[in-house]
Design a protein around this motif. Structure first.
Motif, PDB file in Angstrom:
ATOM      1  N   TYR A   1      -0.842  13.902  -0.504  1.00  0.00           N
ATOM      2  CA  TYR A   1      -1.982  13.634  -1.373  1.00  0.00           C
ATOM      3  C   TYR A   1      -1.736  14.265  -2.743  1.00  0.00           C
ATOM      4  CZ  TYR A   1      -4.263  12.921   3.175  1.00  0.00           C
ATOM      5  OH  TYR A   1      -4.583  12.513   4.441  1.00  0.00           O
ATOM      6  N   PHE A   2      -2.551  13.850  -3.688  1.00  0.00           N
ATOM      7  CA  PHE A   2      -2.615  14.543  -4.970  1.00  0.00           C
ATOM      8  C   PHE A   2      -4.076  14.554  -5.406  1.00  0.00           C
ATOM      9  CE2 PHE A   2      -2.192  10.082  -6.171  1.00  0.00           C
ATOM     10  CZ  PHE A   2      -3.105   9.941  -7.206  1.00  0.00           C
ATOM     11  N   ARG A   3      -4.373  15.398  -6.336  1.00  0.00           N
ATOM     12  CA  ARG A   3      -5.729  15.451  -6.881  1.00  0.00           C
ATOM     13  C   ARG A   3      -5.665  15.243  -8.386  1.00  0.00           C
ATOM     14  NH1 ARG A   3      -9.822  16.796  -3.642  1.00  0.00           N
ATOM     15  NH2 ARG A   3      -9.305  17.633  -1.587  1.00  0.00           N
ATOM     16  N   VAL A   4      -6.558  14.361  -8.869  1.00  0.00           N
ATOM     17  CA  VAL A   4      -6.671  14.122 -10.298  1.00  0.00           C
ATOM     18  C   VAL A   4      -8.153  14.246 -10.636  1.00  0.00           C
ATOM     19  CG1 VAL A   4      -6.652  11.636  -9.843  1.00  0.00           C
ATOM     20  CG2 VAL A   4      -6.315  12.464 -12.158  1.00  0.00           C
ATOM     21  N   GLY A   5      -8.487  15.295 -11.398  1.00  0.00           N
ATOM     22  CA  GLY A   5      -9.891  15.580 -11.639  1.00  0.00           C
ATOM     23  C   GLY A   5     -10.602  15.855 -10.329  1.00  0.00           C
ATOM     24  N   PRO A   6     -11.760  15.273 -10.090  1.00  0.00           N
ATOM     25  CA  PRO A   6     -12.490  15.513  -8.838  1.00  0.00           C
ATOM     26  C   PRO A   6     -12.051  14.613  -7.690  1.00  0.00           C
ATOM     27  CG  PRO A   6     -13.820  14.146 -10.271  1.00  0.00           C
ATOM     28  CD  PRO A   6     -12.569  14.467 -11.038  1.00  0.00           C
ATOM     29  N   SER A   7     -11.119  13.704  -7.930  1.00  0.00           N
ATOM     30  CA  SER A   7     -10.743  12.709  -6.927  1.00  0.00           C
ATOM     31  C   SER A   7      -9.471  13.110  -6.194  1.00  0.00           C
ATOM     32  CB  SER A   7     -10.540  11.338  -7.584  1.00  0.00           C
ATOM     33  OG  SER A   7     -11.698  10.937  -8.276  1.00  0.00           O
ATOM     34  N   VAL A   8      -9.367  12.615  -4.973  1.00  0.00           N
ATOM     35  CA  VAL A   8      -8.150  12.781  -4.196  1.00  0.00           C
ATOM     36  C   VAL A   8      -7.464  11.421  -4.122  1.00  0.00           C
ATOM     37  CG1 VAL A   8      -9.376  12.402  -2.019  1.00  0.00           C
ATOM     38  CG2 VAL A   8      -7.177  13.564  -2.002  1.00  0.00           C
ATOM     39  N   GLY A   9      -6.155  11.427  -4.218  1.00  0.00           N
ATOM     40  CA  GLY A   9      -5.429  10.164  -4.238  1.00  0.00           C
ATOM     41  C   GLY A   9      -4.150  10.222  -3.431  1.00  0.00           C
ATOM     42  N   ALA A  10      -3.542   9.065  -3.257  1.00  0.00           N
ATOM     43  CA  ALA A  10      -2.264   8.971  -2.550  1.00  0.00           C
ATOM     44  C   ALA A  10      -1.482   7.800  -3.118  1.00  0.00           C
ATOM     45  CB  ALA A  10      -2.489   8.780  -1.050  1.00  0.00           C
ATOM     46  N   VAL A  11      -0.170   7.976  -3.188  1.00  0.00           N
ATOM     47  CA  VAL A  11       0.727   6.935  -3.684  1.00  0.00           C
ATOM     48  C   VAL A  11       1.593   6.460  -2.529  1.00  0.00           C
ATOM     49  CG1 VAL A  11       2.392   6.282  -5.449  1.00  0.00           C
ATOM     50  CG2 VAL A  11       0.798   8.157  -5.886  1.00  0.00           C
ATOM     51  N   SER A  12       1.709   5.151  -2.393  1.00  0.00           N
ATOM     52  CA  SER A  12       2.541   4.546  -1.357  1.00  0.00           C
ATOM     53  C   SER A  12       3.432   3.505  -2.003  1.00  0.00           C
ATOM     54  CB  SER A  12       1.675   3.891  -0.275  1.00  0.00           C
ATOM     55  OG  SER A  12       0.678   4.772   0.193  1.00  0.00           O
ATOM     56  N   PHE A  13       4.496   3.166  -1.316  1.00  0.00           N
ATOM     57  CA  PHE A  13       5.301   2.036  -1.779  1.00  0.00           C
ATOM     58  C   PHE A  13       5.266   0.943  -0.723  1.00  0.00           C
ATOM     59  CE2 PHE A  13       8.466   4.234   0.762  1.00  0.00           C
ATOM     60  CZ  PHE A  13       9.241   3.223   1.297  1.00  0.00           C
ATOM     61  N   LEU A  14       5.459  -0.270  -1.173  1.00  0.00           N
ATOM     62  CA  LEU A  14       5.409  -1.424  -0.277  1.00  0.00           C
ATOM     63  C   LEU A  14       6.813  -1.735   0.214  1.00  0.00           C
ATOM     64  CD1 LEU A  14       3.378  -3.581   0.824  1.00  0.00           C
ATOM     65  CD2 LEU A  14       4.219  -5.078  -0.990  1.00  0.00           C
ATOM     66  N   GLN A  15       7.000  -1.577   1.508  1.00  0.00           N
ATOM     67  CA  GLN A  15       8.282  -1.897   2.129  1.00  0.00           C
ATOM     68  C   GLN A  15       8.207  -3.315   2.688  1.00  0.00           C
ATOM     69  OE1 GLN A  15       9.543  -0.080   5.955  1.00  0.00           O
ATOM     70  NE2 GLN A  15      11.211   0.793   4.734  1.00  0.00           N
ATOM     71  N   ILE A  16       9.080  -4.183   2.195  1.00  0.00           N
ATOM     72  CA  ILE A  16       9.038  -5.602   2.566  1.00  0.00           C
ATOM     73  C   ILE A  16       9.986  -5.851   3.733  1.00  0.00           C
ATOM     74  CG2 ILE A  16       9.373  -7.958   1.756  1.00  0.00           C
ATOM     75  CD1 ILE A  16       8.886  -6.889  -1.084  1.00  0.00           C
ATOM     76  N   ARG A  17       9.442  -6.249   4.879  1.00  0.00           N
ATOM     77  CA  ARG A  17      10.258  -6.600   6.036  1.00  0.00           C
ATOM     78  C   ARG A  17      10.352  -8.106   6.218  1.00  0.00           C
ATOM     79  NH1 ARG A  17       7.814  -5.761  10.202  1.00  0.00           N
ATOM     80  NH2 ARG A  17       5.808  -4.901   9.572  1.00  0.00           N
ATOM     81  N   ALA A  18       9.432  -8.823   5.594  1.00  0.00           N
ATOM     82  CA  ALA A  18       9.351 -10.272   5.791  1.00  0.00           C
ATOM     83  C   ALA A  18      10.524 -10.977   5.129  1.00  0.00           C
ATOM     84  CB  ALA A  18       8.043 -10.797   5.214  1.00  0.00           C
ATOM     85  N   THR A  19      10.983 -12.035   5.754  1.00  0.00           N
ATOM     86  CA  THR A  19      12.028 -12.863   5.145  1.00  0.00           C
ATOM     87  C   THR A  19      11.423 -13.872   4.175  1.00  0.00           C
ATOM     88  OG1 THR A  19      11.885 -14.390   7.013  1.00  0.00           O
ATOM     89  CG2 THR A  19      13.552 -12.636   7.132  1.00  0.00           C
TER      90      THR A  19
END
Length: 813
Positions: free
Chosen positions: A257-275
């Motif tokens: 997680y990370f916090r920016v101001g009063p909010s909590v956030g999360a960064v994800s990446f999209l892993q593509i498995r589909a052909t």
């Protein structure tokens, strides 16, 4: 996909480096020993100043210039283009193919020397700002209570949309200095704008202020704040632009997680498995009603290097096939039976090589990041769970960037910086499949309310004055809400603008509203005491033509209608006689233009009698019924106030014998009022109900077509309403009217009419569903080149609704 971080060696007095390798898998938790190593590395980095000491230092750019060029450091500079959404989700398959092909060309424009980032920023609407935009100022005219009621209703409609989107494309180049970078970036910007125009979406280059505003929104997703900044504040103050956009704090202490101001956030990446990826994936990910940023970084590989890499891979696969065949022969198996994965990979590699060589495709290295924020961790996890479910449904995975939250968050900002080294190779079409387009939007502050976008729930606020041809047509079956729409636009115009409003009411639909708004109602009927003189002549304005010539032409058309009732068109000799008499009857008025000198129809009749001509006598006899007979209603001077801002011409009780003449007379007075208003700088809005009736007769049809051609130049905005599409399209004048109308509002349509309109207006099958068995106030809005599906459920517990409704059930209540 692995991210390799190197830990510092245990050598004394040596600067911290990343030499000992620590492999961090995004989908695998760290062991206690690895966490201990990572904590020591971070502690040393803090001690040596490798970690930002303030929120401002965290933001990864050096300087933002007023022209929109941003210096990122390491000889990198970026610029952004903001673009609007366009109709894609409900476009026809052919239109989708064209849009996708054009977007592929845009993606293909970027070569190996130019990286680009597509950013979609979703944020909560600023209701305080909406309140300012939608508030209708009080005027003290007795209607301020209704104005407030209407403003509150609009504000409640604006709250239906939970999040708003901003779309931008950022491109990054290397340069020796900002001047060289600006030259290159401006050329790229010009080329990108041309390509967006080809797609059919409006786009513009973002200046420095606009880019800072967008960054401010990205850094305050859950806490809307007013952006207060001007360039003068940076001079001599020691402040930088970062001080105006930075949040109160950043915290990246936790791995997930990370916090920016009063909010909590999360960064994800999209892993593509589909052909195979579908063009609905990006919009599906964005449909979650929460604040988020989706960032797609892409950079093209050198075409030669990409071809070599694919050919090398094919060679490796061929070698693997040979090894498998040898192994099969040694084991006594059929050598043609190969492992399915090897066969599949071989076909995919061959197709990739074919695309790169012959189909104008490039190879891009792509990173797709998603940032989500929420007030609490629990809400954040719920959001991410929902998004991950959408990703899984499309054979993709949402992988959290463990211990890389800072790099991920900063890379998602629309700056063109990518600090995440997790990439996936995609071709041009594979990169372009992440289309950001969904549905057109129209929101013009100062415009009128036309409902809510059926797809996005955004408020539709449109100013028809901004269109090239603001003329409009409203089509719908009985009960679909045509007259209610007209009343709503009349009321909105009356309360929010200084425009004058003229209404041709053939079914007594608008009288109650006009009387409620203290307008002037003209009851045009044989037994009425309200008179509208067809002989009225206005000499006060210059319309570019002689007023007398225009009046003579109009009176000739009136005589044509009178003679048409006998089945005899006017002959040239008869026209000449009438024209001669017209000049004579206006002689006194032209000398002294006072109301008492204004001629009436009886004066023209007497003048014809005085010609001592057999043909003139016949004309006078034919006219007699309209002067002294049972249809003498038109033989009176005007006795009503036509200067009221709101005038309704009620012809609901007009008999068939006079209806055509009265309709033409009303059209002439509308035209005269429009010309007077034009010179006074006032816009005139005209509403013509049961429009098809005006197109039945050649005289009124030609005059109506002329109105639609010329009203735009005379600051007039006509709106025609009809339910009979077949009758409308049967008129030879409808082509001119449609060509001069950039505003069409289509409500529910009958089966046969739907097919005709779909072919005529280019409506896709998906869009057609909005006018098929649709409810009241549902349909399609054609605004310029945009097609917007809309819904308008006007609240029934309002004072204005009770005045506007014509439903028997509502009136009985």
């Amino acid at each position: 996909m692995l991210q390799i971080l190197k830990l510092p060696r245990r050598e004394p007095k040596k600067m911290v480096g990343w030499n000992d390798e620590l492999v961090i898998r995004p989908d695998t938790p760290l062991t206690p020993a690895q966490k201990k190593q990572l904590a020591k590395a971070i502690k040393r980095a803090k001690r040596d100043g490798k970690i930002a000491a303030s929120a401002q230092q965290t933001i990864p750019y050096e300087e933002m210039y007023q022209n929109g060029v941003c210096s990122l450091g390491n000889r990198l500079y970026s610029k952004s283009v903001a673009f609007e959404d366009c109709s894609y989700a409900e476009a026809s398959d052919d239109d989708k193919a064209v849009i996708f092909e054009l977007y592929c060309r845009l993606v293909n424009y970027f070569g190996p020397s130019v990286a680009f980032e597509l950013s979609v920023v979703c944020y909560y609407p600023d209701m305080a700002e909406y309140r300012k935009i939608l508030r209708i100022p009080s005027t003290g005219d007795g209607f301020d209570t209704i104005r407030k009621e209407y403003s509150d209703m609009l504000l409640s409609k604006a709250g239906l949309c939970k999040t708003e989107r901003r779309l931008c494309l950022t491109f990054t180049v290397e340069a020796d200095d900002v001047r060289q970078a600006a030259s290159r970036l401006e050329q790229i910007e010009a080329d990108v704008l041309v390509r967006f125009k080809g797609i059919g979406t409006e786009a513009h280059g973002m200046d420095g202020y606009e880019r800072l505003l967008l960054l401010h929104q990205c850094l305050h997703l859950d806490e809307p704040q007013k952006f207060r900044f001007n360039w003068d504040s940076l001079t001599g103050t020691g402040l930088s632009s970062k001080d105006y956009i930075a949040p109160s704090s950043f915290q990246f202490k936790e791995g997930r997680y990370f916090r920016v101001g009063p909010s909590v956030g999360a960064v994800s990446f999209l892993q593509i498995r589909a052909t195979k990826i579908y063009d609905t994936l990006l919009n599906a990910l964005l449909n979650i009603e929460s604040s988020q940023i989706v960032s797609i970084h892409a950079k093209a590989l050198d075409q030669g290097a990409a071809l070599k890499a694919v050919k090398r891979k094919l060679s490796d696969l061929d070698k693997a096939k040979i090894d498998e065949q040898k192994r099969a022969v040694r084991s006594g198996f059929d050598m043609d039976i190969l492992p399915p994965d090897l066969v599949t990979f071989g076909k995919e590699a061959e197709k990739l090589l074919e695309d790169l060589q012959n189909h104008d495709e490039k190879m891009f290295m792509v990173t797709i990041l998603l940032v989500h924020t929420a007030p609490t961790k629990q809400k954040l996890e719920n959001i991410i769970y929902s998004v991950n479910g959408i990703a899984n449904a499309n054979n993709c995975d949402l992988i959290r960037l463990d211990y890389q939250q800072e790099q991920g968050y900063l890379s998602a900002l629309p700056l063109g910086v990518n600090q995440v080294e997790i990439q996936r190779g995609l071709t041009t079409s594979g990169t372009a499949i992440f289309l950001p387009f969904r549905s057109c939007e129209v929101f013009q502050p100062g415009g009128l309310y036309y409902g809510v976008n059926a797809q996005t729930k955004h408020l539709i606020l449109a100013d028809r004055k901004t269109l090239k041809c603001p003329n409009g047509i409203v089509l719908g079956t009985p009960g679909s809400g045509k007259s209610f729409f007209a009343k709503k636009e009349i009321a909105n115009s009356f309360f929010a603008t200084p425009d004058h409003i003229l209404i041709l009411d053939v079914e007594n639909e608008y009288t109650a509203l006009v009387e409620q708004l203290q307008g002037q109602v003209l009851y045009l009927a044989p037994d009425s005491q309200s008179y509208l003189n067809p002989m009225d002549l206005d000499l006060s304005t210059d319309v570019g033509e002689s007023p007398m010539l225009m009046q003579a032409d109009f009176l000739l058309s009136q005589c044509e209608l009178m003679m048409a009732s006998y089945g005899n068109p006017l002959m040239p000799i008869e026209k000449s006689l009438i024209d001669r008499c017209i000049s004579l009857v206006y002689r006194d008025y032209l000398k002294r233009p006072t109301p008492e000198n204004m001629p009436i129809l009886g004066d023209l009749y007497q003048c014809l009698r005085a010609q001592d001509n057999h043909t003139a006598d016949d004309l006078a006899t034919a006219m007699e019924i309209y002067v002294t007979g049972s249809l003498s209603y038109l033989n009176h001077r005007t006795n009503v106030d036509l200067n009221n801002r709101l005038v309704c011409y009620n012809t609901s009780k007009m008999g068939q014998g006079l209806k055509k003449l009265v309709m033409a007379n009303v059209q002439k007075h509308i035209w005269q009022r429009t010309t007077i208003n034009r010179y006074a700088g006032v816009t005139t809005r005209i509403f013509l109900d049961e429009f098809h009736m005006l197109l039945k007769e050649p005289q009124t049809a030609a005059y109506t077509a002329e109105i639609y051609k010329r009203f735009r130049k005379w600051n007039g905005i006509p709106t025609s309403l009809t339910q009979n599409v077949k009758d409308l399209l049967a008129s030879p004048e409808i082509e001119n009217i449609l060509e001069n109308s950039d505003f069409i509002l289509m409500l529910n349509q009958g089966a046969s009419d739907r097919g005709i309109l779909a072919q005529r207006l280019g409506i896709s099958p998906q869009e057609l569903t909005h006018v098929t068995n649709s409810g009241e106030g549902e349909g399609l809005l054609f605004f310029g080149d945009k097609i917007i599906p809309f819904v308008d459920k006007f609240p029934r517990d309002t004072q204005l609704y009770r005045v506007m409704t014509t439903k028997p059930s509502d009136l009985a209540a």
